[in-house]
Scaffold this motif. Structure first.
Motif, PDB file in Angstrom:
ATOM      1  N   GLU A   1      12.544   4.124  23.567  1.00  0.00           N
ATOM      2  CA  GLU A   1      11.232   4.595  24.304  1.00  0.00           C
ATOM      3  C   GLU A   1      10.376   4.981  22.907  1.00  0.00           C
ATOM      4  O   GLU A   1       9.137   5.269  23.362  1.00  0.00           O
ATOM      5  CB  GLU A   1      11.772   5.955  24.762  1.00  0.00           C
ATOM      6  N   TYR A   2      10.845   5.266  21.783  1.00  0.00           N
ATOM      7  CA  TYR A   2      10.136   5.785  20.730  1.00  0.00           C
ATOM      8  C   TYR A   2       9.287   4.656  19.962  1.00  0.00           C
ATOM      9  O   TYR A   2       8.049   4.816  19.724  1.00  0.00           O
ATOM     10  CB  TYR A   2      11.043   6.638  19.680  1.00  0.00           C
ATOM     11  N   PHE A   3      10.076   3.468  19.723  1.00  0.00           N
ATOM     12  CA  PHE A   3       9.518   2.645  18.792  1.00  0.00           C
ATOM     13  C   PHE A   3       9.135   1.262  19.624  1.00  0.00           C
ATOM     14  O   PHE A   3       8.530   0.454  19.244  1.00  0.00           O
ATOM     15  CB  PHE A   3      10.618   2.254  17.926  1.00  0.00           C
ATOM     16  N   GLY A   4       9.594   1.044  20.977  1.00  0.00           N
ATOM     17  CA  GLY A   4       9.599   0.060  21.700  1.00  0.00           C
ATOM     18  C   GLY A   4      10.772  -0.904  21.364  1.00  0.00           C
ATOM     19  O   GLY A   4      11.324  -0.895  20.353  1.00  0.00           O
ATOM     20  N   PRO A   5      11.120  -1.929  22.132  1.00  0.00           N
ATOM     21  CA  PRO A   5      12.210  -2.816  22.214  1.00  0.00           C
ATOM     22  C   PRO A   5      12.117  -3.786  21.013  1.00  0.00           C
ATOM     23  O   PRO A   5      13.155  -3.899  20.241  1.00  0.00           O
ATOM     24  CB  PRO A   5      12.481  -3.563  23.450  1.00  0.00           C
ATOM     25  N   ARG A   6      10.892  -4.464  20.832  1.00  0.00           N
ATOM     26  CA  ARG A   6      10.942  -5.350  19.700  1.00  0.00           C
ATOM     27  C   ARG A   6      11.169  -4.903  18.409  1.00  0.00           C
ATOM     28  O   ARG A   6      12.029  -5.540  17.707  1.00  0.00           O
ATOM     29  CB  ARG A   6       9.587  -5.915  19.704  1.00  0.00           C
ATOM     30  N   ARG A   7      10.595  -3.762  17.972  1.00  0.00           N
ATOM     31  CA  ARG A   7      10.811  -3.087  16.478  1.00  0.00           C
ATOM     32  C   ARG A   7      12.151  -2.797  16.528  1.00  0.00           C
ATOM     33  O   ARG A   7      12.997  -2.834  15.337  1.00  0.00           O
ATOM     34  CB  ARG A   7       9.904  -1.994  16.333  1.00  0.00           C
ATOM     35  N   VAL A   8      13.108  -2.223  17.581  1.00  0.00           N
ATOM     36  CA  VAL A   8      14.311  -1.664  17.420  1.00  0.00           C
ATOM     37  C   VAL A   8      15.021  -2.924  17.246  1.00  0.00           C
ATOM     38  O   VAL A   8      16.320  -3.019  16.371  1.00  0.00           O
ATOM     39  CB  VAL A   8      14.827  -0.847  18.582  1.00  0.00           C
ATOM     40  N   ARG A   9      14.887  -3.998  18.025  1.00  0.00           N
ATOM     41  CA  ARG A   9      15.715  -4.899  17.776  1.00  0.00           C
ATOM     42  C   ARG A   9      15.867  -5.478  16.421  1.00  0.00           C
ATOM     43  O   ARG A   9      16.765  -6.150  15.867  1.00  0.00           O
ATOM     44  CB  ARG A   9      15.395  -6.023  18.869  1.00  0.00           C
ATOM     45  N   ALA A  10      14.496  -5.635  15.849  1.00  0.00           N
ATOM     46  CA  ALA A  10      14.201  -6.304  14.670  1.00  0.00           C
ATOM     47  C   ALA A  10      15.205  -5.322  13.534  1.00  0.00           C
ATOM     48  O   ALA A  10      15.545  -6.085  12.467  1.00  0.00           O
ATOM     49  CB  ALA A  10      12.820  -6.238  14.322  1.00  0.00           C
ATOM     50  N   ALA A  11      14.675  -4.038  13.826  1.00  0.00           N
ATOM     51  CA  ALA A  11      15.433  -3.131  12.558  1.00  0.00           C
ATOM     52  C   ALA A  11      17.015  -3.218  12.798  1.00  0.00           C
ATOM     53  O   ALA A  11      17.664  -3.218  11.801  1.00  0.00           O
ATOM     54  CB  ALA A  11      15.270  -1.773  13.034  1.00  0.00           C
ATOM     55  N   ILE A  12      17.804  -3.478  13.616  1.00  0.00           N
ATOM     56  CA  ILE A  12      19.082  -3.639  13.991  1.00  0.00           C
ATOM     57  C   ILE A  12      19.513  -4.917  13.273  1.00  0.00           C
ATOM     58  O   ILE A  12      20.472  -4.999  12.487  1.00  0.00           O
ATOM     59  CB  ILE A  12      19.603  -3.545  15.292  1.00  0.00           C
ATOM     60  N   ALA A  13      18.906  -5.863  13.518  1.00  0.00           N
ATOM     61  CA  ALA A  13      19.265  -7.122  13.057  1.00  0.00           C
ATOM     62  C   ALA A  13      18.908  -7.066  11.363  1.00  0.00           C
ATOM     63  O   ALA A  13      19.660  -7.863  10.410  1.00  0.00           O
ATOM     64  CB  ALA A  13      18.306  -8.293  13.465  1.00  0.00           C
ATOM     65  N   SER A  14      18.075  -6.529  10.989  1.00  0.00           N
ATOM     66  CA  SER A  14      17.487  -6.498   9.662  1.00  0.00           C
ATOM     67  C   SER A  14      18.401  -5.770   8.755  1.00  0.00           C
ATOM     68  O   SER A  14      19.080  -5.997   7.543  1.00  0.00           O
ATOM     69  CB  SER A  14      16.111  -5.732   9.116  1.00  0.00           C
ATOM     70  N   ALA A  15      19.446  -4.688   9.439  1.00  0.00           N
ATOM     71  CA  ALA A  15      20.321  -4.022   8.818  1.00  0.00           C
ATOM     72  C   ALA A  15      21.801  -4.628   8.819  1.00  0.00           C
ATOM     73  O   ALA A  15      22.596  -4.352   8.029  1.00  0.00           O
ATOM     74  CB  ALA A  15      20.408  -2.661   9.527  1.00  0.00           C
ATOM     75  N   GLY A  16      21.670  -5.827   9.633  1.00  0.00           N
ATOM     76  CA  GLY A  16      22.819  -6.611   9.405  1.00  0.00           C
ATOM     77  C   GLY A  16      23.902  -5.868  10.471  1.00  0.00           C
ATOM     78  O   GLY A  16      25.224  -6.017  10.535  1.00  0.00           O
ATOM     79  N   LEU A  17      23.497  -5.047  11.772  1.00  0.00           N
ATOM     80  CA  LEU A  17      24.343  -4.592  12.413  1.00  0.00           C
ATOM     81  C   LEU A  17      23.984  -5.157  13.868  1.00  0.00           C
ATOM     82  O   LEU A  17      23.269  -6.050  14.087  1.00  0.00           O
ATOM     83  CB  LEU A  17      23.722  -3.145  12.880  1.00  0.00           C
ATOM     84  N   THR A  18      25.197  -4.984  14.645  1.00  0.00           N
ATOM     85  CA  THR A  18      25.239  -5.625  15.925  1.00  0.00           C
ATOM     86  C   THR A  18      24.721  -4.471  17.039  1.00  0.00           C
ATOM     87  O   THR A  18      25.071  -3.338  16.927  1.00  0.00           O
ATOM     88  CB  THR A  18      26.702  -6.048  16.522  1.00  0.00           C
TER      89      THR A  18
END
Length: 263
Positions: A42-59
């Protein structure tokens, strides 16, 4: 094999809203393997959150988001599809456990959500609070009636702490759920007040986690959630990781929490 260890992002919500990428990277540095999202999309939008999770190497374990039912259903599904969520997790309200009839009406909403989610290749999971276990009707717990009425496709995310608050034994609940329970929220504290309890690092409160998590089960993820703390959040997460992974209850990353990577 032990379930993997993750974090519910409510635990780090303020920090993540100030620095999304840095916060997620720090969780990975502690050894955590995944996150269940709350309050970030709700704060960042789904696209940025998805990218940030992937960039951190998290699932991305799951998304804590309302059941996709009613007029907002398709919009919710669109958002979570863009996020890349495979499982959507939510709860019924406390008052919906005041009677069997109220439970049945609430379950209609969940089952509609399960049907709509299935059409998108997603699944629904149910997250409990304490009323599911504290309320009984004709000698049956509200939770048992809930499970009986839920669509078989609905998974379970057991919040062990709130189960204790409702008078249940989470180890026995998990044993009865079998493969249906895929996720468990792991939190610790005095287990006295739903509104006022202050959490402590896992293993420093009143729950016997070896007994609760040490038995074979269908669990895939142990999700640490520390809602209110009197100590620094990442210190609490480090100590929680050390307890769960150090005792072989959960499976973490290759970097021990005591050797957190600099980010």
């Amino acid at each position: 094999m032990a379930a993997e260890i993750g974090v519910m992002t409510y635990t780090v919500l303020d920090r993540a809203r100030a620095d999304l990428e840095g916060t997620l990277a720090r969780l990975a540095g502690l050894g955590y393997l995944g996150v269940e999202t709350y309050g970030l999309v709700e704060y960042f939008g789904p696209r940025r959150v998805r990218a940030a999770i992937a960039s951190a190497g998290l699932t991305l374990i799951s998304a804590h988001t309302p059941f996709p039912a009613g007029p907002d259903a398709e919009e919710l599904l669109d958002t979570n599809e863009e996020l890349g969520a495979e499982v959507l997790v939510w709860s019924m309200e406390r008052e919906e456990f005041d009677s069997p009839e109220a439970i049945r009406r609430g379950v209609e909403r969940i089952n509609e959500g399960a049907e709509r989610a299935a059409a998108r290749g997603m699944r629904i999971a149910y997250h409990n609070h304490f009323a599911e276990f504290s309320q009984e009707f004709g000698g049956r717990r509200a939770y048992d009636l809930l499970l009986e009425l839920l669509d078989d496709r609905v998974l379970v995310e057991l919040d062990a702490y709130w189960a204790v608050m409702g008078g249940a034994d989470p180890a026995a609940v998990l044993a009865g759920l079998g493969e249906r329970a895929r996720f468990v929220h792991v939190k610790d504290g005095p287990a006295v007040s739903y509104e006022e309890d202050v959490m402590v690092p896992i293993g420093e409160g009143g729950i016997d986690w070896t007994r609760t998590l040490g038995r074979p089960s269908g669990l895939r993820w142990h999700i640490v959630e520390l809602e209110r703390l009197h100590i620094e959040t990442f210190e609490a997460l480090r100590r929680s990781y050390d307890h769960l992974v150090g005792r072989g209850l959960s499976r973490g990353g290759s970097v021990p929490a005591t050797k957190e990577k600099r980010v």
